[in-house]
Design a protein around this motif. Structure first.
Motif, PDB file in Angstrom:
ATOM      1  N   PRO B 235      49.453  17.141  22.138  1.00  0.00           N
ATOM      2  CA  PRO B 235      50.383  16.440  23.022  1.00  0.00           C
ATOM      3  C   PRO B 235      49.861  16.300  24.463  1.00  0.00           C
ATOM      4  N   THR B 236      49.680  15.068  24.856  1.00  0.00           N
ATOM      5  CA  THR B 236      49.105  14.735  26.158  1.00  0.00           C
ATOM      6  C   THR B 236      49.915  13.595  26.763  1.00  0.00           C
ATOM      7  N   GLY B 237      50.234  13.715  28.015  1.00  0.00           N
ATOM      8  CA  GLY B 237      50.790  12.575  28.747  1.00  0.00           C
ATOM      9  C   GLY B 237      52.242  12.252  28.441  1.00  0.00           C
ATOM     10  N   ILE B 238      52.883  13.049  27.579  1.00  0.00           N
ATOM     11  CA  ILE B 238      54.260  12.723  27.184  1.00  0.00           C
ATOM     12  C   ILE B 238      55.220  12.913  28.362  1.00  0.00           C
ATOM     13  N   ASP B 239      55.016  14.018  29.089  1.00  0.00           N
ATOM     14  CA  ASP B 239      55.877  14.258  30.259  1.00  0.00           C
ATOM     15  C   ASP B 239      55.697  13.142  31.282  1.00  0.00           C
ATOM     16  N   GLU B 240      54.444  12.753  31.472  1.00  0.00           N
ATOM     17  CA  GLU B 240      54.145  11.697  32.438  1.00  0.00           C
ATOM     18  C   GLU B 240      54.808  10.380  32.006  1.00  0.00           C
ATOM     19  N   LEU B 241      54.717  10.095  30.704  1.00  0.00           N
ATOM     20  CA  LEU B 241      55.333   8.865  30.189  1.00  0.00           C
ATOM     21  C   LEU B 241      56.827   8.869  30.473  1.00  0.00           C
ATOM     22  N   TRP B 242      57.456  10.004  30.202  1.00  0.00           N
ATOM     23  CA  TRP B 242      58.909  10.077  30.430  1.00  0.00           C
ATOM     24  C   TRP B 242      59.230   9.988  31.921  1.00  0.00           C
ATOM     25  N   ASN B 243      58.394  10.638  32.760  1.00  0.00           N
ATOM     26  CA  ASN B 243      58.611  10.540  34.204  1.00  0.00           C
ATOM     27  C   ASN B 243      58.534   9.092  34.670  1.00  0.00           C
ATOM     28  N   ASP B 244      57.642   8.331  34.070  1.00  0.00           N
ATOM     29  CA  ASP B 244      57.526   6.920  34.445  1.00  0.00           C
ATOM     30  C   ASP B 244      58.775   6.134  34.030  1.00  0.00           C
ATOM     31  N   VAL B 245      59.337   6.503  32.870  1.00  0.00           N
ATOM     32  CA  VAL B 245      60.586   5.856  32.453  1.00  0.00           C
ATOM     33  C   VAL B 245      61.676   6.141  33.482  1.00  0.00           C
ATOM     34  N   VAL B 246      61.783   7.404  33.867  1.00  0.00           N
ATOM     35  CA  VAL B 246      62.807   7.794  34.843  1.00  0.00           C
ATOM     36  C   VAL B 246      62.569   7.057  36.161  1.00  0.00           C
ATOM     37  N   ALA B 247      61.298   6.971  36.565  1.00  0.00           N
ATOM     38  CA  ALA B 247      60.974   6.280  37.818  1.00  0.00           C
ATOM     39  C   ALA B 247      61.362   4.807  37.731  1.00  0.00           C
ATOM     40  N   HIS B 248      61.098   4.198  36.583  1.00  0.00           N
ATOM     41  CA  HIS B 248      61.456   2.786  36.440  1.00  0.00           C
ATOM     42  C   HIS B 248      62.975   2.588  36.473  1.00  0.00           C
ATOM     43  N   GLU B 249      63.699   3.500  35.844  1.00  0.00           N
ATOM     44  CA  GLU B 249      65.159   3.397  35.863  1.00  0.00           C
ATOM     45  C   GLU B 249      65.678   3.520  37.301  1.00  0.00           C
TER      46      GLU B 249
END
Lengths: 140, 321
Positions: B235-249
């Motif tokens: 598992p790599t980058g999953i937290d970052e991916l979710w953080n980007d979703v939150v940032a976009h929201e």
């Protein structure tokens, strides 16, 4: 909004799951494809599902029918557990059929316990499809 | 109309967390069953709270595994999540094998996750006709986040845009020219790019290619889609991916883009629903008064042309009112 096929036939939804620890899912996959080709929506849950996971999936997916495949020999423990869980959830009306290596004596007992149909090796896909359809839509 | 107004019994059960009623209502919505009509209408006022996150991209890039990883991340943050996994229906038999559940980690006793598989049932664009209303049901049922995984799609399968507040476009290394073709279509709907299987060789090049494309034009409101490398094996980058979703929201709220996007999506939805009903009504009348059959004789005999025939149908159906 694009409309589906003009005939408004509602597809049968069926869950195909493999309880038990064996990894032989070829049979389950062949059956899944046959049911798909018969126009059903087959939710394929994959290998090594616990009875709890199977029942949970059946309820979330609101299926008309559950098919269990097992080759590990643990059917006498796992199938009744699935039936009991369905009952405890008030969903014993969802018919359950099964396939795999299941000795005749066990098959008799499982049917008595509420498994509606059991298919051994060599059963034709046509028979499985016909039975599945009849179990899912008894009136049709 | 108002939130908190009296709800039909089934809608009340859904809001109160009855998963069985939720599951059955989803089935009714999928089947176009009029029984769901009142529930869908009454729950609309309670939707619009959860971010709807769409994952789309070509076949085999690992969307299902990413959904599973995101579900894990969302749950670890103490939030609940409803998931819709869409798979294609056969155009020939109408049948379908829905396999998105296979990748779902075992969560038999976790009531914070609800997973529903949907067949596309002939709809184009990578989602089913009912996906939008089902995502709203999950929202109204109280899930903090709704995830929608589309059919493994081609570059024009952009229907997720009509449903999701954040769209993640997933690619893998060595798509090569395919990334180039993303310039039109999928590329234009990406709020976030995800290069999955980042453990494979070529990942850096893929990220670079995307970065180049991103500089050619961002999303409305000045959002520059981030590019995230992920892997679900280690598992790599999953937290970052979710953080980007939150940032976009967050960006949607601060920039006013949420309202603008919603207005656009809803206007498409309303017009689509209205068109659907007008079309059905037209068909019903044509069958009832046989006007089509009479016109058909004239068109077949080349006495009038199809466009004129259509003019007459429209005028006729207006007069019939």
């Amino acid at each position: 909004m694009p409309k589906a096929r003009p005939a408004k036939k509602i597809p049968i939804r069926v869950l195909i799951a493999k309880p038990g620890l064996d990894g032989h899912d070829r049979g389950a996959k062949v059956v899944a494809r046959a049911l798909r080709d018969a126009g059903m929506e087959v939710i394929y849950a994959g290998l090594r599902q616990t009875p709890e996971e199977i029942v949970r999936a059946a309820l979330e997916e609101d299926v008309d029918l559950i098919g269990l495949s097992i080759l590990s020999g643990a059917h006498m423990a796992l199938f009744p557990r699935v039936l009991a869980l369905l009952k405890s959830q008030g969903s014993h009306d969802i018919p359950v059929f099964a396939g795999g290596i299941i000795p005749d004596e066990d098959a008799r007992r499982l049917k008595k316990a509420g498994i509606r149909a059991i298919f051994g090796p060599g059963t034709s896909l046509e028979e499985i499809v016909t039975t599945a359809r009849a179990l899912a839509r008894p009136s049709a | 109309m108002k939130a908190g107004a009296r709800l039909p019994a089934a809608a009340r059960s859904i809001v109160d967390g009855d998963r069985r009623v939720l599951a059955r209502t989803i089935t009714a919505v999928e089947n176009g069953d009029p029984a769901a009509d009142e529930v869908v209408r009454s729950l609309y006022a309670r939707s619009g709270r959860a971010p709807v996150v769409g994952l789309t991209g070509p076949l085999g890039v690992g969307k299902s595994s990413l959904v599973n990883a995101l579900v894990g991340r969302i749950r670890s943050l103490g939030q609940t999540v409803g998931v819709i996994g869409v798979d294609p229906s056969s155009p020939f038999t109408g049948g379908s094998v829905l396999g998105d559940r296979i990748r779902l980690e075992r969560r038999a006793d976790d009531s914070g996750v609800f997973f529903r598989s949907m067949a596309s049932r002939g709809a184009a664009g990578g989602v089913a006709a009912a996906t939008r209303e089902v995502s709203r049901l999950l929202d109204a049922a109280g899930f903090d986040v709704v995830l929608v995984e589309t059919v493994g799609s081609g570059q024009v399968d952009v229907a997720i845009r009509e449903i999701a507040s954040t769209s993640i476009v997933v690619v893998v290394p060595h798509l090569g020219d395919e990334v180039q073709t993303l310039k039109a279509g999928l590329f234009e709907i990406a709020d976030i790019f995800c290069v999955n299987k980042v453990d494979l060789p070529g990942a850096e090049a893929a990220k670079r290619d995307l970065a180049e494309l991103v500089t050619l034009g961002g999303r409305p409101g000045g959002w520059a889609p981030p590019i995230v490398g992920t892997s679900t094996v280690e598992p790599t980058g999953i937290d970052e991916l979710w953080n980007d979703v939150v940032a976009h929201e967050k960006f949607l709220d601060s920039s006013g883009e949420r309202t603008r996007g919603e207005r656009q999506r809803l206007s498409h939805e309303i017009v689509g629903l209205a068109r659907d009903r007008v079309g059905k009504e037209l068909l019903r009348r044509l069958e009832a008064d046989r006007s089509l059959r009479r016109l058909l004789d004239d068109v077949v005999a080349r006495r009038i042309d199809p466009r004129t025939a259509a003019d007459r149908l429209v005028v006729g159906s207006r007069r019939a009112r």
